[in-house]
Design a protein around this motif. Structure first.
Motif, PDB file in Angstrom:
ATOM      1  N   ALA A  47       0.922  -1.248   0.093  1.00  0.00           N
ATOM      2  CA  ALA A  47       0.103  -0.045  -0.049  1.00  0.00           C
ATOM      3  C   ALA A  47       0.895   1.352  -0.063  1.00  0.00           C
ATOM      4  N   ARG A  48       1.943   1.278   0.965  1.00  0.00           N
ATOM      5  CA  ARG A  48       2.678   2.463   0.983  1.00  0.00           C
ATOM      6  C   ARG A  48       3.563   2.455  -0.599  1.00  0.00           C
ATOM      7  N   LEU A  49       3.881   1.494  -1.367  1.00  0.00           N
ATOM      8  CA  LEU A  49       4.450   1.557  -2.496  1.00  0.00           C
ATOM      9  C   LEU A  49       3.580   2.196  -3.306  1.00  0.00           C
ATOM     10  N   TYR A  50       2.234   1.770  -3.350  1.00  0.00           N
ATOM     11  CA  TYR A  50       1.293   2.587  -4.363  1.00  0.00           C
ATOM     12  C   TYR A  50       1.051   4.066  -3.961  1.00  0.00           C
ATOM     13  N   THR A  51       1.234   4.209  -2.837  1.00  0.00           N
ATOM     14  CA  THR A  51       0.960   5.618  -2.148  1.00  0.00           C
ATOM     15  C   THR A  51       2.229   6.298  -2.810  1.00  0.00           C
ATOM     16  N   GLY A  52       3.452   5.984  -2.560  1.00  0.00           N
ATOM     17  CA  GLY A  52       4.573   6.814  -3.065  1.00  0.00           C
ATOM     18  C   GLY A  52       4.600   6.862  -4.515  1.00  0.00           C
ATOM     19  N   ILE A  53       4.182   5.975  -5.248  1.00  0.00           N
ATOM     20  CA  ILE A  53       4.162   6.203  -6.653  1.00  0.00           C
ATOM     21  C   ILE A  53       2.940   6.785  -7.389  1.00  0.00           C
ATOM     22  N   GLN A  54       1.859   6.604  -6.798  1.00  0.00           N
ATOM     23  CA  GLN A  54       0.551   7.103  -7.546  1.00  0.00           C
ATOM     24  C   GLN A  54      -0.030   8.369  -6.690  1.00  0.00           C
ATOM     25  N   ALA A  55       0.316   8.696  -5.568  1.00  0.00           N
ATOM     26  CA  ALA A  55      -0.693   9.606  -4.622  1.00  0.00           C
ATOM     27  C   ALA A  55       0.147  10.668  -4.195  1.00  0.00           C
ATOM     28  N   GLN A  56       1.314  11.306  -5.067  1.00  0.00           N
ATOM     29  CA  GLN A  56       2.039  12.438  -4.921  1.00  0.00           C
ATOM     30  C   GLN A  56       1.453  13.665  -5.488  1.00  0.00           C
ATOM     31  N   GLY A  57       0.941  13.333  -6.648  1.00  0.00           N
ATOM     32  CA  GLY A  57       0.644  14.582  -7.714  1.00  0.00           C
ATOM     33  C   GLY A  57      -0.408  15.616  -6.960  1.00  0.00           C
ATOM     34  N   GLY A  58      -1.295  15.176  -6.060  1.00  0.00           N
ATOM     35  CA  GLY A  58      -2.236  16.217  -5.817  1.00  0.00           C
ATOM     36  C   GLY A  58      -2.132  16.940  -4.576  1.00  0.00           C
ATOM     37  N   LYS A  59      -0.869  16.904  -4.197  1.00  0.00           N
ATOM     38  CA  LYS A  59      -0.372  17.708  -2.706  1.00  0.00           C
ATOM     39  C   LYS A  59      -0.466  19.185  -3.014  1.00  0.00           C
ATOM     40  N   SER A  60      -0.157  19.788  -4.340  1.00  0.00           N
ATOM     41  CA  SER A  60      -0.104  21.049  -4.515  1.00  0.00           C
ATOM     42  C   SER A  60      -1.343  21.704  -4.598  1.00  0.00           C
TER      43      SER A  60
END
Length: 203
Positions: free
Chosen positions: A144-157
């Motif tokens: 789950a952390r691997l998916y999070t690191g790859i897929q879920a970073q783009g929405g931060k800004s």
């Protein structure tokens, strides 16, 4: 033309206003334009979970008979989670058998956030994630952390921008905003009082 009766439309717009003004912790609603049948939001992965540090975009699709029937929920950001299918569909009782018409958008978003804290392996849409959660939590969390690191970073800004005070303004519909902009640019003739008219005649 809206797919909702006027009363329902006003209720949705009011709740979006409230969510924009006072968003729940870790949740930022994306302002809707003309289509209130499609509500999107960013959910920040809760601390202490395998989703920490990720920003997940979710969408709620409201049908014509909402709120009698629940909306459909989808993760637009890819996620490894027992209750989210490979296509993004969310399996949660609040959106199905436990739904009540008095529940609203805020309740649904909070329930989805809770799924990130406490997944339910017994109602898994992703069988691999559900099995791994039951058999080996450490491996499940690692994936789950691997998916999070790859897929879920783009929405931060965008998440942070939506949460800034400058963007924390009340929701208004696209049509209403266009009408307001149009009226503000309309030129009006100056008002000439009776005294001014007499003064002009003496000149």
């Amino acid at each position: 033309m809206s797919i909702f009766p006027g009363k329902t439309l006003k209720a949705i717009a009011k709740e979006l206003n409230e969510l924009t003004q006072t968003p729940p912790e870790d949740i930022q609603v994306i302002p809707a334009e003309a289509n209130l049948a499609m509500i999107s939001a960013w959910i920040r992965g809760p601390d202490g979970t395998p989703y920490e540090g990720g920003y997940f975009k979710v969408t709620l699709e409201l049908g014509t008979d909402y709120p009698t029937t629940p909306p459909k929920g989808f993760f637009k950001t890819k996620i490894f989670h027992p209750n989210v299918s490979n296509s993004g569909e969310i399996c949660v009782n609040t959106l199905k058998k436990d739904w009540k018409p008095e529940l609203g958008i805020k309740d649904i978003l909070l329930t989805i956030k809770c799924l990130l804290i406490a997944p339910n392996a017994e109602s898994a849409l992703n069988e691999d994630a559900g099995k791994l959660l039951l058999d080996d939590y450490d491996d499940y969390a690692k994936r789950a952390r691997l998916y999070t690191g790859i897929q879920a970073q783009g929405g931060k800004s965008e998440y942070l921008q939506l949460g800034s005070k400058e963007n924390n303004t009340p929701f208004i519909s696209k049509r209403k905003r266009e009408d307001e902009e149009s009226s503000s640019t309309t030129t009006t003739k100056p008002v000439v009082t009776v005294k001014k008219k007499k003064a002009l005649r003496r000149l």
